[in-house]
Motif scaffolding. Structure first.
Motif, PDB file in Angstrom:
ATOM      1  N   PRO A  32       0.833  -1.192   0.000  1.00 57.56           N
ATOM      2  CA  PRO A  32       0.000   0.000   0.000  1.00 57.56           C
ATOM      3  C   PRO A  32       0.873   1.250   0.000  1.00 57.56           C
ATOM      4  CG  PRO A  32      -0.506  -1.472   1.857  1.00 57.56           C
ATOM      5  CD  PRO A  32       0.773  -1.925   1.260  1.00 57.56           C
ATOM      6  N   ASP A  33       0.264   2.374  -0.361  1.00 60.33           N
ATOM      7  CA  ASP A  33       0.948   3.653  -0.355  1.00 60.33           C
ATOM      8  C   ASP A  33       1.539   3.928   1.026  1.00 60.33           C
ATOM      9  OD1 ASP A  33       1.690   6.010  -1.612  1.00 60.33           O
ATOM     10  OD2 ASP A  33      -0.015   7.085  -0.763  1.00 60.33           O
ATOM     11  N   ASN A  34       2.758   4.500   1.028  1.00 57.31           N
ATOM     12  CA  ASN A  34       3.375   4.953   2.269  1.00 57.31           C
ATOM     13  C   ASN A  34       3.580   3.820   3.280  1.00 57.31           C
ATOM     14  OD1 ASN A  34       4.499   6.730   4.048  1.00 57.31           O
ATOM     15  ND2 ASN A  34       2.567   7.613   4.742  1.00 57.31           N
ATOM     16  N   SER A  35       4.133   2.706   2.806  1.00 59.80           N
ATOM     17  CA  SER A  35       4.402   1.604   3.729  1.00 59.80           C
ATOM     18  C   SER A  35       5.703   0.914   3.346  1.00 59.80           C
ATOM     19  CB  SER A  35       3.255   0.594   3.691  1.00 59.80           C
ATOM     20  OG  SER A  35       3.286  -0.096   2.464  1.00 59.80           O
ATOM     21  N   ILE A  36       6.267   0.186   4.280  1.00 60.78           N
ATOM     22  CA  ILE A  36       7.496  -0.564   4.028  1.00 60.78           C
ATOM     23  C   ILE A  36       7.180  -2.052   4.134  1.00 60.78           C
ATOM     24  CG2 ILE A  36       9.848  -1.047   4.803  1.00 60.78           C
ATOM     25  CD1 ILE A  36       9.995   1.760   5.927  1.00 60.78           C
ATOM     26  N   THR A  37       7.502  -2.784   3.100  1.00 57.84           N
ATOM     27  CA  THR A  37       7.301  -4.222   3.100  1.00 57.84           C
ATOM     28  C   THR A  37       8.658  -4.902   3.006  1.00 57.84           C
ATOM     29  OG1 THR A  37       5.150  -4.028   2.034  1.00 57.84           O
ATOM     30  CG2 THR A  37       6.240  -6.176   1.910  1.00 57.84           C
ATOM     31  N   ALA A  38       8.929  -5.777   3.956  1.00 57.41           N
ATOM     32  CA  ALA A  38      10.190  -6.521   3.935  1.00 57.41           C
ATOM     33  C   ALA A  38       9.964  -7.877   3.295  1.00 57.41           C
ATOM     34  CB  ALA A  38      10.725  -6.686   5.350  1.00 57.41           C
ATOM     35  N   VAL A  39      10.877  -8.275   2.409  1.00 54.81           N
ATOM     36  CA  VAL A  39      10.841  -9.623   1.842  1.00 54.81           C
ATOM     37  C   VAL A  39      12.086 -10.345   2.333  1.00 54.81           C
ATOM     38  CG1 VAL A  39      10.865 -11.010  -0.250  1.00 54.81           C
ATOM     39  CG2 VAL A  39       9.541  -8.902  -0.188  1.00 54.81           C
ATOM     40  N   LEU A  40      11.866 -11.382   3.122  1.00 59.29           N
ATOM     41  CA  LEU A  40      12.980 -12.107   3.725  1.00 59.29           C
ATOM     42  C   LEU A  40      13.102 -13.481   3.090  1.00 59.29           C
ATOM     43  CD1 LEU A  40      12.020 -11.357   7.437  1.00 59.29           C
ATOM     44  CD2 LEU A  40      13.472  -9.990   5.936  1.00 59.29           C
ATOM     45  N   GLY A  41      14.263 -14.080   3.279  1.00 55.55           N
ATOM     46  CA  GLY A  41      14.437 -15.436   2.755  1.00 55.55           C
ATOM     47  C   GLY A  41      15.906 -15.731   2.559  1.00 55.55           C
ATOM     48  N   PRO A  42      16.254 -17.014   2.510  1.00 55.02           N
ATOM     49  CA  PRO A  42      17.658 -17.391   2.326  1.00 55.02           C
ATOM     50  C   PRO A  42      18.103 -17.145   0.872  1.00 55.02           C
ATOM     51  CG  PRO A  42      16.279 -19.333   2.323  1.00 55.02           C
ATOM     52  CD  PRO A  42      15.370 -18.177   2.620  1.00 55.02           C
ATOM     53  N   ASN A  43      19.379 -17.359   0.621  1.00 55.65           N
ATOM     54  CA  ASN A  43      19.897 -17.296  -0.748  1.00 55.65           C
ATOM     55  C   ASN A  43      19.101 -18.226  -1.644  1.00 55.65           C
ATOM     56  OD1 ASN A  43      21.962 -15.437  -0.878  1.00 55.65           O
ATOM     57  ND2 ASN A  43      23.453 -16.864   0.015  1.00 55.65           N
ATOM     58  N   GLY A  44      18.766 -17.747  -2.832  1.00 55.44           N
ATOM     59  CA  GLY A  44      18.065 -18.607  -3.780  1.00 55.44           C
ATOM     60  C   GLY A  44      16.584 -18.739  -3.518  1.00 55.44           C
ATOM     61  N   ALA A  45      16.039 -17.922  -2.600  1.00 54.85           N
ATOM     62  CA  ALA A  45      14.614 -18.005  -2.296  1.00 54.85           C
ATOM     63  C   ALA A  45      13.764 -17.332  -3.365  1.00 54.85           C
ATOM     64  CB  ALA A  45      14.338 -17.373  -0.935  1.00 54.85           C
ATOM     65  N   GLY A  46      14.411 -16.501  -4.191  1.00 49.62           N
ATOM     66  CA  GLY A  46      13.673 -15.794  -5.238  1.00 49.62           C
ATOM     67  C   GLY A  46      13.446 -14.326  -4.932  1.00 49.62           C
ATOM     68  N   LYS A  47      14.106 -13.823  -3.874  1.00 52.62           N
ATOM     69  CA  LYS A  47      13.911 -12.430  -3.468  1.00 52.62           C
ATOM     70  C   LYS A  47      14.351 -11.467  -4.578  1.00 52.62           C
ATOM     71  CE  LYS A  47      16.681 -12.443   0.148  1.00 52.62           C
ATOM     72  NZ  LYS A  47      17.397 -13.703  -0.050  1.00 52.62           N
ATOM     73  N   SER A  48      15.554 -11.685  -5.083  1.00 56.60           N
ATOM     74  CA  SER A  48      16.058 -10.796  -6.125  1.00 56.60           C
ATOM     75  C   SER A  48      15.251 -10.931  -7.406  1.00 56.60           C
ATOM     76  CB  SER A  48      17.531 -11.099  -6.428  1.00 56.60           C
ATOM     77  OG  SER A  48      18.333 -10.682  -5.361  1.00 56.60           O
ATOM     78  N   THR A  49      14.824 -12.171  -7.701  1.00 53.72           N
ATOM     79  CA  THR A  49      14.015 -12.390  -8.898  1.00 53.72           C
ATOM     80  C   THR A  49      12.714 -11.603  -8.811  1.00 53.72           C
ATOM     81  OG1 THR A  49      14.961 -14.589  -9.160  1.00 53.72           O
ATOM     82  CG2 THR A  49      12.909 -14.149 -10.322  1.00 53.72           C
ATOM     83  N   LEU A  50      12.117 -11.587  -7.610  1.00 54.75           N
ATOM     84  CA  LEU A  50      10.876 -10.839  -7.400  1.00 54.75           C
ATOM     85  C   LEU A  50      11.081  -9.355  -7.712  1.00 54.75           C
ATOM     86  CD1 LEU A  50       7.975 -10.527  -6.270  1.00 54.75           C
ATOM     87  CD2 LEU A  50       8.981 -10.346  -3.982  1.00 54.75           C
ATOM     88  N   ILE A  51      12.153  -8.803  -7.167  1.00 56.71           N
ATOM     89  CA  ILE A  51      12.410  -7.376  -7.330  1.00 56.71           C
ATOM     90  C   ILE A  51      12.754  -7.057  -8.793  1.00 56.71           C
ATOM     91  CG2 ILE A  51      14.872  -6.885  -6.959  1.00 56.71           C
ATOM     92  CD1 ILE A  51      14.096  -5.239  -4.559  1.00 56.71           C
ATOM     93  N   ARG A  52      13.504  -7.957  -9.433  1.00 55.23           N
ATOM     94  CA  ARG A  52      13.887  -7.737 -10.836  1.00 55.23           C
ATOM     95  C   ARG A  52      12.681  -7.847 -11.766  1.00 55.23           C
ATOM     96  NH1 ARG A  52      19.304  -7.996 -12.057  1.00 55.23           N
ATOM     97  NH2 ARG A  52      18.941  -8.965 -14.071  1.00 55.23           N
ATOM     98  N   ALA A  53      11.739  -8.728 -11.394  1.00 57.93           N
ATOM     99  CA  ALA A  53      10.544  -8.861 -12.225  1.00 57.93           C
ATOM    100  C   ALA A  53       9.661  -7.618 -12.108  1.00 57.93           C
ATOM    101  CB  ALA A  53       9.764 -10.111 -11.825  1.00 57.93           C
ATOM    102  N   ILE A  54       9.571  -7.051 -10.886  1.00 55.54           N
ATOM    103  CA  ILE A  54       8.770  -5.839 -10.706  1.00 55.54           C
ATOM    104  C   ILE A  54       9.387  -4.688 -11.497  1.00 55.54           C
ATOM    105  CG2 ILE A  54       7.955  -4.131  -9.040  1.00 55.54           C
ATOM    106  CD1 ILE A  54       7.920  -6.419  -6.942  1.00 55.54           C
ATOM    107  N   ALA A  55      10.725  -4.599 -11.493  1.00 53.53           N
ATOM    108  CA  ALA A  55      11.418  -3.498 -12.170  1.00 53.53           C
ATOM    109  C   ALA A  55      11.461  -3.672 -13.685  1.00 53.53           C
ATOM    110  CB  ALA A  55      12.843  -3.363 -11.619  1.00 53.53           C
TER     111      ALA A  55
END
Lengths: 242, 292
Positions: A32-55
């Motif tokens: 939502p607007d004006n909020s901070i969402t943390a995405v946690l997880g070990p290496n290879g969990a897909g965190k970077s893939t998620l961010i790269r797909a959004i961008a």
């Protein structure tokens, strides 16, 4: 600064695979607007893939990403940044061959507004004073903490309303990590930014986040208020391994 | 006039032409990490266009401008229409494509204009000057050559150093993915970069033709000299292209003058091999490691 209120990022059933191997499998989230969402997880969990797909850096196999009423899926990174979404890649992604000043200007160029360029530069320098002292030096000469300041400052130059931060604490000293986290928290408060914060450093991230998502092997394991997840130490210990 | 001085001055004038072609190769390399072996043939084609426009209008400068404009279009079309399709493949694919383009241009141009050797006009005399009865081994056209290439170099330096467009082009060359995340339209800049490069190449073609004449493979040797100059300068640096071009011009002039003109091409190859053995990164590579 004029802001359009109430734009929400929605990720719905996002799946990404690299050469047939699923890196992200049906992940959904809302920022939502004006909020901070943390995405946690070990290496290879897909965190970077998620961010790269959004961008817009990787094309999803299935699922959608939308921002406000705009569908981002299939758009190029340079078009997505024009909608007010700015990504800071892992390690900062500063361009070492350019000076600090050039790195910052570059992020504002597409706005074609010279008066605002000066204002945006002044704001970043005020936010991160060490950058002002090194303004005309090659970005190469910065320390690790200064590079991360430059990376975050550069993302702000585009007047983004949503920041996507990929492991901003990686490889930094604890003192610098808390400075960066504090700055992110303040930016949310003062400028009304929204932040998607991908982190392995769960404790630091949960301290400033509103919502949290725990990923493992490309799937969502838990999705909670950050304050709740912070108390479920067994859960994140099991997945993060510490 | 001392023979050494004669060779030096003619070497510098020729070196400026090699520098212009080296500059074209450097601009393409910076943008897309491809060595464009068709750069010489593109310059040959644009020079034929200049000749056609000159014959039609009778004005050298119309032909001059037409060649530069055609260069921009040919370069941009080559990037967008051909090189773009293989940019994610192995680097060799793009190189093979440029070799194919070279062969196509050298086959198509004689189909349109014939293969015979043609003379090409110069805007200024190509005869050596005499000042106060003293013979000076430099022609007005040599001075024009040096001036116009220097002008292009300075213009590019200003573009890259002091403009937003130049900053975007440098960012796109150094870190294309990061540049896109910052809103730089990298694809368009690559097309623009190839266009700009081929303008520099077209200039080399216009400067070569008055003395070496115009025929479908008149740029082949110049491509070898320009490539050597570009490698000497590090392939990445416009200043390196200028210094490399001048060094090649001088070296070939001395080899031709003292050892015999037949040895010029062999001399260029010897210099190329020597550079690759002693300093393969060139003389002007400033930044640390690159991705290639």
């Amino acid at each position: 600064m004029s802001r359009k209120k109430g734009r929400m990022l929605e990720v719905d059933g996002l799946s990404v695979s690299y050469g047939g191997v699923a890196a992200l499998d049906g992940v959904s989230l809302r920022i939502p607007d004006n909020s901070i969402t943390a995405v946690l997880g070990p290496n290879g969990a897909g965190k970077s893939t998620l961010i790269r797909a959004i961008a817009g850096l990787v094309r999803p196999r299935a699922g959608t990403v939308s921002y406000g009423r705009r569908l981002l899926t299939g758009m190029s990174p340079e078009a997505i940044v024009r909608l007010g979404i700015s990504m800071v890649p892992e390690g900062g992604g500063i361009i070492r061959e350019l000076t600090v000043d050039e790195n910052l200007r570059l992020a504002h160029l597409w706005r074609r507004d010279r008066a605002d360029l000066r204002k945006a530069l002044d704001e970043v320098m005020a936010l991160f004073p060490p950058l002002a002292a090194r303004r005309h030096l090659p970005a190469n000469s910065l320390s690790g903490g200064e590079r991360q300041m430059l990376a975050v400052g550069r993302a702000l130059m585009s007047r983004a309303e949503l920041l996507l931060l990929d492991e901003p604490s990686l490889g930094l000293a604890p003192r610098i990590v808390s400075l960066i986290m504090r700055t992110i928290h303040e930016l949310r408060g003062q400028r009304g930014l929204s932040v998607l914060l991908v982190e392995q450093n769960a404790r630091s991230a949960l301290a400033i986040a509103d919502e949290a998502l725990l990923l493992s092997s490309g799937r969502t394991v838990a999705s909670r208020r950050a304050g709740e997840l912070a108390h479920e130490e067994e859960l994140w210990h099991a997945y993060l391994g510490y | 006039m001392n023979y050494f001085l004669v060779l030096t001055l003619t070497g510098l004038a020729a070196g400026m032409i090699y520098a212009a072609l080296a500059l074209a190769l450097v601009l393409v390399w910076r943008a897309t990490r491809v060595v464009n072996f068709a750069q010489g043939a593109m310059a040959m084609a644009t020079t034929y266009i200049a000749l056609a426009v000159f014959q039609l209008t009778g004005n050298y400068w119309f032909g001059f401008v037409a060649a530069l404009a055609a260069g921009f279009v040919i370069g941009a079309v080559a990037e967008r229409g051909i090189v773009r399709w293989v940019e994610n493949g192995p680097p060799l694919n793009a190189v093979i494509l440029t070799l194919g383009l070279l062969l196509i241009l050298e086959a198509v141009v004689p189909m349109i204009w014939g293969a015979q050797i043609r003379s090409f006009p110069a805007p200024f005399s190509i005869a050596a000057m005499q000042v106060g009865g003293v013979f000076i081994p430099v022609s007005p056209f040599n001075i024009f050559t040096i001036g116009v290439v220097l002008l292009v170099m300075v213009a590019l330096l200003v573009l890259f150093r002091f403009t937003g467009l130049g900053l975007s082009m440098r960012a796109a060359a150094f870190a294309p993915e990061i540049a896109r995340l910052l809103g730089v339209r990298v694809g368009r800049l690559l097309t623009f970069g190839w266009g700009l490069a081929t303008v520099a190449g077209a200039l080399a073609g216009l400067l070569v033709a008055p003395t070496l004449l115009l025929y479908p493979n008149n740029m082949d040797a110049i491509l070898v000299y320009g490539f050597t100059a570009a490698v000497l300068g590090g392939l990445d640096s416009p200043i390196g292209a200028l210094v490399g071009g001048l060094a090649m011009g001088l070296a070939l002039s001395f080899i031709g003058g003292y050892l015999g003109p037949d040895l010029e091409t062999a001399g260029a190859l010897a210099i190329l091999i020597a550079i690759l053995m002693v300093r393969p990164q060139g003389l002007f590579v400033h930044a640390a490691e690159r991705r290639v």
